[in-house]
Design a protein around this motif. Sequence first.
Motif, PDB file in Angstrom:
ATOM      1  N   GLU A  17       0.830  -1.215   0.000  1.00  0.00           N
ATOM      2  CA  GLU A  17       0.000   0.000   0.000  1.00  0.00           C
ATOM      3  C   GLU A  17       0.860   1.258   0.000  1.00  0.00           C
ATOM      4  N   ARG A  77       2.649   1.734  -3.360  1.00  0.00           N
ATOM      5  CA  ARG A  77       1.691   2.196  -4.374  1.00  0.00           C
ATOM      6  C   ARG A  77       1.373   3.679  -4.193  1.00  0.00           C
ATOM      7  N   MET A  78       1.191   4.101  -2.929  1.00  0.00           N
ATOM      8  CA  MET A  78       0.909   5.508  -2.664  1.00  0.00           C
ATOM      9  C   MET A  78       2.100   6.371  -3.088  1.00  0.00           C
ATOM     10  N   GLU A 106       4.320   5.665  -5.281  1.00  0.00           N
ATOM     11  CA  GLU A 106       4.374   5.639  -6.745  1.00  0.00           C
ATOM     12  C   GLU A 106       3.331   6.592  -7.334  1.00  0.00           C
ATOM     13  N   SER A 107       2.125   6.608  -6.778  1.00  0.00           N
ATOM     14  CA  SER A 107       1.057   7.470  -7.311  1.00  0.00           C
ATOM     15  C   SER A 107       1.363   8.954  -7.122  1.00  0.00           C
ATOM     16  N   THR A 108       2.177   9.294  -6.130  1.00  0.00           N
ATOM     17  CA  THR A 108       2.547  10.693  -5.898  1.00  0.00           C
ATOM     18  C   THR A 108       3.833  11.074  -6.629  1.00  0.00           C
ATOM     19  N   GLY A 109       4.411  10.132  -7.368  1.00  0.00           N
ATOM     20  CA  GLY A 109       5.597  10.440  -8.160  1.00  0.00           C
ATOM     21  C   GLY A 109       6.896  10.445  -7.373  1.00  0.00           C
ATOM     22  N   ASP A 164       9.508   5.034  -8.125  1.00  0.00           N
ATOM     23  CA  ASP A 164       9.311   4.416  -9.438  1.00  0.00           C
ATOM     24  C   ASP A 164       9.286   2.906  -9.248  1.00  0.00           C
ATOM     25  N   ARG A 165       8.345   2.246  -9.898  1.00  0.00           N
ATOM     26  CA  ARG A 165       8.246   0.780  -9.878  1.00  0.00           C
ATOM     27  C   ARG A 165       8.666   0.268 -11.250  1.00  0.00           C
ATOM     28  N   TYR A 208      12.100  -1.133  -6.955  1.00  0.00           N
ATOM     29  CA  TYR A 208      11.597   0.178  -6.548  1.00  0.00           C
ATOM     30  C   TYR A 208      12.776   1.115  -6.360  1.00  0.00           C
TER      31      TYR A 208
END
Length: 139
Positions: A56, A59-60, A62-65, A68-69, A81
């Motif tokens: 989780e 992912r958070m 990653e979603s905020t930039g 990097d995945r 990561y």
Amino acid sequence: MARTAAVTECPMDWVLRILMGPWTTYILWVLLRSGPSRFGEIKRQVPGISAKVLTERLRMLESTGIVDRRYEATIPPRVTYSLTQRGEELRLVLSQLNELARQWRAADGKAVPAKEDEVRLPPQPASGNAPMHAAEPAE
């Protein structure tokens, strides 16, 4: 005549809300220290975190930039990561926060982790007076 105050937003609020999430600073600290890492490597370096929570948080981030995945379609699949440029921009701030935490722990008589566990900053440029920003590559 009633005066109304202008409503202003604290510009730091959004960033601090991201960083305050459970385990977030610990995960960033691991990535800052270790560089690109696989999921299992991160999990081993963050004692007590569950796979669900680590997923989780990654992912958070990653979603905020910030993270990097990188997925490689190998057998078995390889997922790495790493910090993005935005994540690297946190390096100086987190290093300073780390130093403040060490000072406060020492002042409160609490154990202070060994120096080799701290986040390392890139070397400063030898070009005199121009400060290096986190967005610029180290020379």
